[in-house]
Design a protein around this motif. Structure first.
Motif, PDB file in Angstrom:
ATOM      1  N   THR A 138       0.834  -1.187   0.000  1.00  0.00           N
ATOM      2  CA  THR A 138       0.000   0.000   0.000  1.00  0.00           C
ATOM      3  C   THR A 138       0.878   1.250   0.000  1.00  0.00           C
ATOM      4  N   SER A 139       0.280   2.385  -0.363  1.00  0.00           N
ATOM      5  CA  SER A 139       1.037   3.650  -0.378  1.00  0.00           C
ATOM      6  C   SER A 139       1.601   3.963   0.997  1.00  0.00           C
ATOM      7  N   ALA A 140       0.789   3.755   2.039  1.00  0.00           N
ATOM      8  CA  ALA A 140       1.244   4.073   3.395  1.00  0.00           C
ATOM      9  C   ALA A 140       2.467   3.258   3.767  1.00  0.00           C
ATOM     10  N   ARG A 141       2.433   1.975   3.448  1.00  0.00           N
ATOM     11  CA  ARG A 141       3.567   1.104   3.788  1.00  0.00           C
ATOM     12  C   ARG A 141       4.798   1.441   2.952  1.00  0.00           C
ATOM     13  N   LEU A 142       4.594   1.751   1.675  1.00  0.00           N
ATOM     14  CA  LEU A 142       5.725   2.077   0.812  1.00  0.00           C
ATOM     15  C   LEU A 142       6.412   3.360   1.251  1.00  0.00           C
ATOM     16  N   LEU A 143       5.632   4.355   1.656  1.00  0.00           N
ATOM     17  CA  LEU A 143       6.236   5.601   2.138  1.00  0.00           C
ATOM     18  C   LEU A 143       7.019   5.362   3.419  1.00  0.00           C
ATOM     19  N   GLN A 144       6.528   4.465   4.266  1.00  0.00           N
ATOM     20  CA  GLN A 144       7.274   4.135   5.480  1.00  0.00           C
ATOM     21  C   GLN A 144       8.600   3.458   5.135  1.00  0.00           C
ATOM     22  N   LEU A 145       8.577   2.537   4.175  1.00  0.00           N
ATOM     23  CA  LEU A 145       9.814   1.882   3.743  1.00  0.00           C
ATOM     24  C   LEU A 145      10.769   2.882   3.107  1.00  0.00           C
ATOM     25  N   LEU A 146      10.222   3.853   2.385  1.00  0.00           N
ATOM     26  CA  LEU A 146      11.044   4.914   1.805  1.00  0.00           C
ATOM     27  C   LEU A 146      11.686   5.740   2.918  1.00  0.00           C
ATOM     28  N   ASP A 147      10.901   6.074   3.947  1.00  0.00           N
ATOM     29  CA  ASP A 147      11.428   6.827   5.086  1.00  0.00           C
ATOM     30  C   ASP A 147      12.537   6.052   5.792  1.00  0.00           C
ATOM     31  N   ASP A 148      12.358   4.735   5.882  1.00  0.00           N
ATOM     32  CA  ASP A 148      13.321   3.894   6.604  1.00  0.00           C
ATOM     33  C   ASP A 148      14.575   3.589   5.799  1.00  0.00           C
ATOM     34  N   GLY A 149      14.625   4.048   4.571  1.00  0.00           N
ATOM     35  CA  GLY A 149      15.791   3.797   3.737  1.00  0.00           C
ATOM     36  C   GLY A 149      15.809   2.430   3.109  1.00  0.00           C
ATOM     37  N   ARG A 150      14.695   1.721   3.139  1.00  0.00           N
ATOM     38  CA  ARG A 150      14.637   0.374   2.557  1.00  0.00           C
ATOM     39  C   ARG A 150      14.285   0.415   1.075  1.00  0.00           C
ATOM     40  N   LEU A 151      13.800   1.565   0.599  1.00  0.00           N
ATOM     41  CA  LEU A 151      13.488   1.742  -0.813  1.00  0.00           C
ATOM     42  C   LEU A 151      14.200   2.983  -1.332  1.00  0.00           C
ATOM     43  N   ASP A 152      14.600   2.925  -2.601  1.00  0.00           N
ATOM     44  CA  ASP A 152      15.155   4.109  -3.267  1.00  0.00           C
ATOM     45  C   ASP A 152      14.036   4.972  -3.842  1.00  0.00           C
ATOM     46  N   LEU A 153      13.033   4.309  -4.414  1.00  0.00           N
ATOM     47  CA  LEU A 153      11.934   4.972  -5.093  1.00  0.00           C
ATOM     48  C   LEU A 153      10.637   4.264  -4.746  1.00  0.00           C
ATOM     49  N   ALA A 154       9.527   4.958  -4.891  1.00  0.00           N
ATOM     50  CA  ALA A 154       8.223   4.333  -4.727  1.00  0.00           C
ATOM     51  C   ALA A 154       7.271   4.912  -5.755  1.00  0.00           C
ATOM     52  N   VAL A 155       6.416   4.071  -6.294  1.00  0.00           N
ATOM     53  CA  VAL A 155       5.345   4.521  -7.183  1.00  0.00           C
ATOM     54  C   VAL A 155       4.056   4.359  -6.404  1.00  0.00           C
ATOM     55  N   CYS A 156       3.559   5.464  -5.878  1.00  0.00           N
ATOM     56  CA  CYS A 156       2.429   5.394  -4.955  1.00  0.00           C
ATOM     57  C   CYS A 156       1.763   6.763  -4.876  1.00  0.00           C
ATOM     58  N   ARG A 157       0.929   6.950  -3.861  1.00  0.00           N
ATOM     59  CA  ARG A 157       0.202   8.209  -3.684  1.00  0.00           C
ATOM     60  C   ARG A 157       0.776   8.957  -2.480  1.00  0.00           C
ATOM     61  N   PRO A 158       1.646   9.936  -2.702  1.00  0.00           N
ATOM     62  CA  PRO A 158       2.263  10.644  -1.572  1.00  0.00           C
ATOM     63  C   PRO A 158       1.274  11.511  -0.808  1.00  0.00           C
ATOM     64  N   GLY A 159       0.111  11.794  -1.405  1.00  0.00           N
ATOM     65  CA  GLY A 159      -0.860  12.655  -0.753  1.00  0.00           C
ATOM     66  C   GLY A 159      -1.424  12.104   0.537  1.00  0.00           C
ATOM     67  N   ILE A 160      -1.270  10.793   0.761  1.00  0.00           N
ATOM     68  CA  ILE A 160      -1.802  10.223   2.002  1.00  0.00           C
ATOM     69  C   ILE A 160      -0.897  10.518   3.200  1.00  0.00           C
ATOM     70  N   SER A 161       0.334  10.975   2.925  1.00  0.00           N
ATOM     71  CA  SER A 161       1.283  11.225   4.005  1.00  0.00           C
ATOM     72  C   SER A 161       0.946  12.513   4.748  1.00  0.00           C
ATOM     73  N   HIS A 162       1.238  12.518   6.050  1.00  0.00           N
ATOM     74  CA  HIS A 162       1.052  13.718   6.862  1.00  0.00           C
ATOM     75  C   HIS A 162       2.258  14.647   6.767  1.00  0.00           C
ATOM     76  N   HIS A 163       3.334  14.203   6.106  1.00  0.00           N
ATOM     77  CA  HIS A 163       4.507  15.057   5.933  1.00  0.00           C
ATOM     78  C   HIS A 163       4.978  14.978   4.480  1.00  0.00           C
ATOM     79  N   ARG A 164       4.081  15.368   3.576  1.00  0.00           N
ATOM     80  CA  ARG A 164       4.368  15.275   2.156  1.00  0.00           C
ATOM     81  C   ARG A 164       5.561  16.127   1.758  1.00  0.00           C
TER      82      ARG A 164
END
Length: 332
Positions: A138-164
């Motif tokens: 899901t977008s929420a999980r992918l953004l968390q993995l991006l934050d944690d440095g586990r992903l370089d890129l994500a194709v998702c919906r950044p608008g769901i984040s509280h810190h876009r």
């Protein structure tokens, strides 16, 4: 009082970074010690050194092992980023020395998988030594993995984040929605359908509050229909296919690209139902405070330059400003 940056930098060592990651992975100082080739007393001493350098306790000691507190979670997240950066450093050095190769990790929501798979396949045909890790979630999980440095890129919906503001992103595609069913479902042979005919079907849907679920609920609401109650909630495409195969009465909401892919191989039928709603567009996303590796840069360029990445040929984004100039100018 929090120690100064120079004090922390003078006390922390790479062995400390490795140990923090290992403790988070293992949940035990003993197992973490084995992972980083330290004795248990040596690992315990190293953890004490970390906490002394930072001036705070990072873990709660329990009978079951070590649990990070809020500060511990923060420190571990940055330890992973540092360790990941070191891994990227080594891979980039190898790529420079060998003239090719590299590694990139990318996350994607299910709706982006067909288009992303095509782009990755094309890129790997040009760069056969490239190593790609794909994570679907899901977008929420992918953004968390991006934050944690586990992903370089994500194709998702950044608008769901509280810190876009933490992300750089560029629109990839406007996502349309479709309803699918078993190929033997008689609804698939009808000339046209409305949600009224599907209101009493057992539905496979995304979890409550997820974008695709909200759009389906809105479609029912705007027609004055009660939302179905016989639901199976899942984000798994395989689970959806398995359920539709076992129960031909079931219907499911999918991204149109995914539905078309499955229909091409006769795994589902796309029902003749027009949905007015479109899901939020998905974006190619990276952290604003990070620089892409050459391999990740190549993949980002493939997404932006590929003619299939936009909604229609007339809507194609032009070459993004960051192409060929690093990612500092990645448009928000």
């Amino acid at each position: 009082m929090l120690p100064s940056l120079s004090f922390i930098a003078s006390r922390l060592r790479l062995k400390h970074i490795r140990l923090l990651v290992a403790i988070d992975d293992e949940g035990s100082i003993l197992r973490a010690a084995k992972q980083v080739a330290l004795s248990q007393p040596g690992a315990t001493k190293a953890l004490q050194e970390i906490e002394e350098a930072l001036g705070e306790t990072l873990f709660v000691r329990t009978n079951r092992g070590l649990n990070p507190n809020e500060l511990g979670d923060c420190v571990i997240r940055y330890a992973r980023l540092i360790y990941t950066d070191l891994a990227h450093l080594r891979e980039e050095m190898a790529g420079i020395m060998e003239g090719y190769g590299g590694r990139v990790s990318i996350g994607m929501i299910m709706g982006a998988v067909p288009a992303a798979s095509e782009m990755i396949t094309k890129l790997m045909a040009k760069q056969p030594a490239l190593s790609v890790q794909i994570v679907e979630d899901t977008s929420a999980r992918l953004l968390q993995l991006l934050d944690d440095g586990r992903l370089d890129l994500a194709v998702c919906r950044p608008g769901i984040s509280h810190h876009r503001e933490a992300y750089e992103s560029i629109k990839v595609r406007e996502e349309q929605l479709a309803v699918v069913a078993n190929i033997a479902n008689p609804l698939a042979t009808m000339n046209g359908l409305g949600l009224t005919e599907l209101a009493h079907c057992p539905w496979i849907v995304y979890s409550a509050n997820m974008p695709m679920r909200r759009y389906l609920e809105r479609e029912f609401h705007e027609l004055g229909l009660e939302f179905p109650t016989g639901l199976v909630e899942t984000t798994s495409a395989f689970a959806t296919l398995s359920l539709i195969h076992r129960n031909p009465a079931m219907v499911a909401l999918m991204a149109s690209d995914v539905a078309a892919f499955f229909q091409r191989f006769q795994m589902v039928s796309v029902l003749p139902l027009h949905l007015r709603s479109r899901s939020d567009p998905y974006h190619l996303v990276m952290r604003r405070d990070r620089t892409l590796s050459p391999a990740a840069q190549m993949l980002a360029e493939a997404f932006i330059r590929d003619p299939g990445a936009g909604e229609t040929p007339g809507d194609q984004p032009g070459p993004a400003p960051f192409l060929g100039a690093g990612v500092a100018a990645f448009p928000a």
